[in-house]
Design an enzyme around this catalytic site. Structure first.
Site, PDB file in Angstrom:
ATOM      1  N   LYS A 156       0.879  -1.192   0.000  1.00  0.00           N
ATOM      2  CA  LYS A 156       0.000   0.000   0.000  1.00  0.00           C
ATOM      3  C   LYS A 156       0.899   1.219   0.000  1.00  0.00           C
ATOM      4  CE  LYS A 156      -4.198   0.025   1.068  1.00  0.00           C
ATOM      5  NZ  LYS A 156      -5.436  -0.179   0.409  1.00  0.00           N
TER       6      LYS A 156
HETATM    7  N1  GLU Z   1      -7.377  -0.167  -2.652  1.00  0.00           N
HETATM    8  C1  GLU Z   1      -8.152  -1.344  -2.721  1.00  0.00           C
HETATM    9  C2  GLU Z   1      -8.095  -2.116  -1.417  1.00  0.00           C
HETATM   10  O1  GLU Z   1      -7.775  -1.583  -0.380  1.00  0.00           O
HETATM   11  C3  GLU Z   1      -7.807  -2.197  -3.942  1.00  0.00           C
HETATM   12  C4  GLU Z   1      -6.433  -2.754  -3.990  1.00  0.00           C
HETATM   13  C5  GLU Z   1      -6.096  -3.422  -5.310  1.00  0.00           C
HETATM   14  O2  GLU Z   1      -6.992  -3.673  -6.090  1.00  0.00           O
HETATM   15  O3  GLU Z   1      -4.915  -3.685  -5.511  1.00  0.00           O
HETATM   16  O4  GLU Z   1      -8.450  -3.257  -1.377  1.00  0.00           O
END
Ligand code: GLU
Length: 422
Positions: free
Chosen positions: A104
């Site tokens: 992230k």
């Molecule tokens: N930001 C989204 C989550 O927290 C999607 C992450 C992604 O698809 O890689 O799940």
């Protein structure tokens, strides 16, 4: 008790690892990110001035596959926040059973203070700084809070120009014409709706008799509200970062969203439908929304909105965590005592990353799925994983949250052992 999401994520991990008797070496790999990148981003503003911003990417764990997870642009983005969110991504990917690890990232900024051109420059600068550590088999970002398909398009453009080859698979959540998947924008909300409906079915609760309040009316909040509305759930309240509206008879998320777009704010939108009248529709605050007496409360914005301060005022029977980490660990204990059923974030919002996996796979294999194929796969996957979580819950007499971690950590442990023996 703390509201630092990283300390919370770590203590959750320790709790489940000891329950499962996980080897120490693996625990140490799960309680710290593999790599944490912090970059300086000197942004040239449209007026010629320069603002130095900070960006982060936490690559938590890649035992199951390349790191995967969103990028958010928000003033609260910090090292600890991205570390926690990346750990949750590791768990989420394992739980929903895709061959990805967790990552992230984000930039500490209020994106609403920037012009479109400034946002594009900032995103491309961030991509440049990350270009050595991202890639279709290394780490693939996606949209998150305040980022969207346009942001992903800029990343593909910059990354492709750096490596000299058009590489859509470096990110997911792209616009369809740039290699995105049909159904990706609806996926997180729809996945949450499928998970909830499966749990209601298992408990013998009729969704048509349920009311729901949705905190956060962005992409995720809107879609979960709209899908549940289509299934007959009465959506009595929605809110965005500024304010909320409560309509006792229920509102149509679609009409409300169109109205918000037209009028610029939610509070103008509670008396636009025939079923709504001024005596029933009222303006409410975000805090009031959380405390409404509804069957299902759906926090879909940021972490830490339900804490020890307001947990005892929660009147919902079920909480569907569409945001990541909306309930703090001490609030979790209070809600358990109140017998509130919590469908945890790593299960409730895992539909997004599941369809990200489908998008990535379509890019790698140069194939296209129809929207129906995507939704069908998503539905089957959510239903299957909810069943596994319920079995783990019953076998161990634990909460849905702990059971979700048990299923996820067991998958990681299995792969980790295979790698050791390889
Ligand atoms: N930001 C989204 C989550 O927290 C999607 C992450 C992604 O698809 O890689 O799940």
């Amino acid at each position: 008790m703390h509201t630092n999401p990283w300390l919370q994520a770590q203590s959750q991990m320790m709790k489940i690892s000891s329950l499962l008797n996980i080897p120490k070496l693996l625990i140490s790999r799960l309680t710290e990110p593999d790599r944490l990148i912090s970059v300086s981003l000197p942004l040239q503003k449209d007026d010629g001035s320069v603002e130095i911003l900070r960006g982060f990417r936490s690559q938590h764990n890649n035992i199951l596959g390349p790191y995967k997870g969103g990028l958010r642009y928000h003033p609260s983005v910090s090292e600890d926040e991205v570390k926690a969110l990346s750990l949750w991504m590791t768990m989420k990917c394992a739980l929903i059973n895709v061959p990805f690890g967790g990552g992230k990232g984000g930039i500490t900024i209020n994106p609403k203070s920037l012009s479109e051109k400034e946002l594009e420059r900032l995103t491309k600068l961030f991509t440049n700084r990350l270009s050595l550590v991202i890639g279709p088999r290394i780490d693939m970002p996606a949209p998150d809070v305040n980022t969207n398909s346009e942001t992903m398009k800029w990343i593909v453009e910059e990354y492709s120009s750096i490596i000299g080859s058009i590489t859509p698979a470096v990110v997911t959540g792209k616009p369809i014409e740039s290699g995105g998947s049909l159904g990706r924008s609806e996926a997180t909300g729809l996945g949450g709706a499928y998970a909830l409906l499966e749990i209601l079915r298992e408990k013998g609760i009729n969704p048509k008799k349920c009311t729901a309040a949705v905190q956060g009316f962005g992409n995720v909040g809107y879609h979960v509200a709209q899908f549940l509305h289509e299934e007959g759930v009465r959506i009595v309240a929605v809110s965005d970062s500024k304010e909320g509206i409560f309509v006792k008879e229920g509102l149509s998320p679609e009409i409300t969203l169109n109205c918000k777009k037209e009028k610029g704010c939610l509070s103008e939108c509670y008396c636009i439908e025939s079923i709504c009248n001024l005596t029933n529709g009222i303006k409410i605050t975000n805090d009031e929304l959380l405390e409404l007496s509804v069957d299902i409360l759906i926090p879909s914005a940021l972490e830490n909105v339900i804490t020890s301060e307001n947990a005892h005022k929660i009147n919902a029977k079920i909480i569907l965590e569409m945001a990541n980490g909306p309930v703090t660990s001490d609030a979790d204990v209070i809600l358990q005592e109140k017998n509130v059923i919590i469908i945890p974030d790593i299960l409730a919002n895992s539909g997004g990353v599941f369809v990200s996996y489908l998008e990535w796979y379509q890019n790698i294999e140069i194939i296209r799925y129809t929207k129906d194929e995507v939704f069908d796969r998503l539905k089957k996957q959510m239903q299957q994983v909810v069943k596994e979580v319920i079995t783990a819950k019953e076998e161990n007499s634990i909460t849905l949250r702990d059971a979700s971690y048990v299923v996820a950590i067991k998958r990681i442990e299995k792969k980790w052992k295979e790698n050791l023996n390889a």
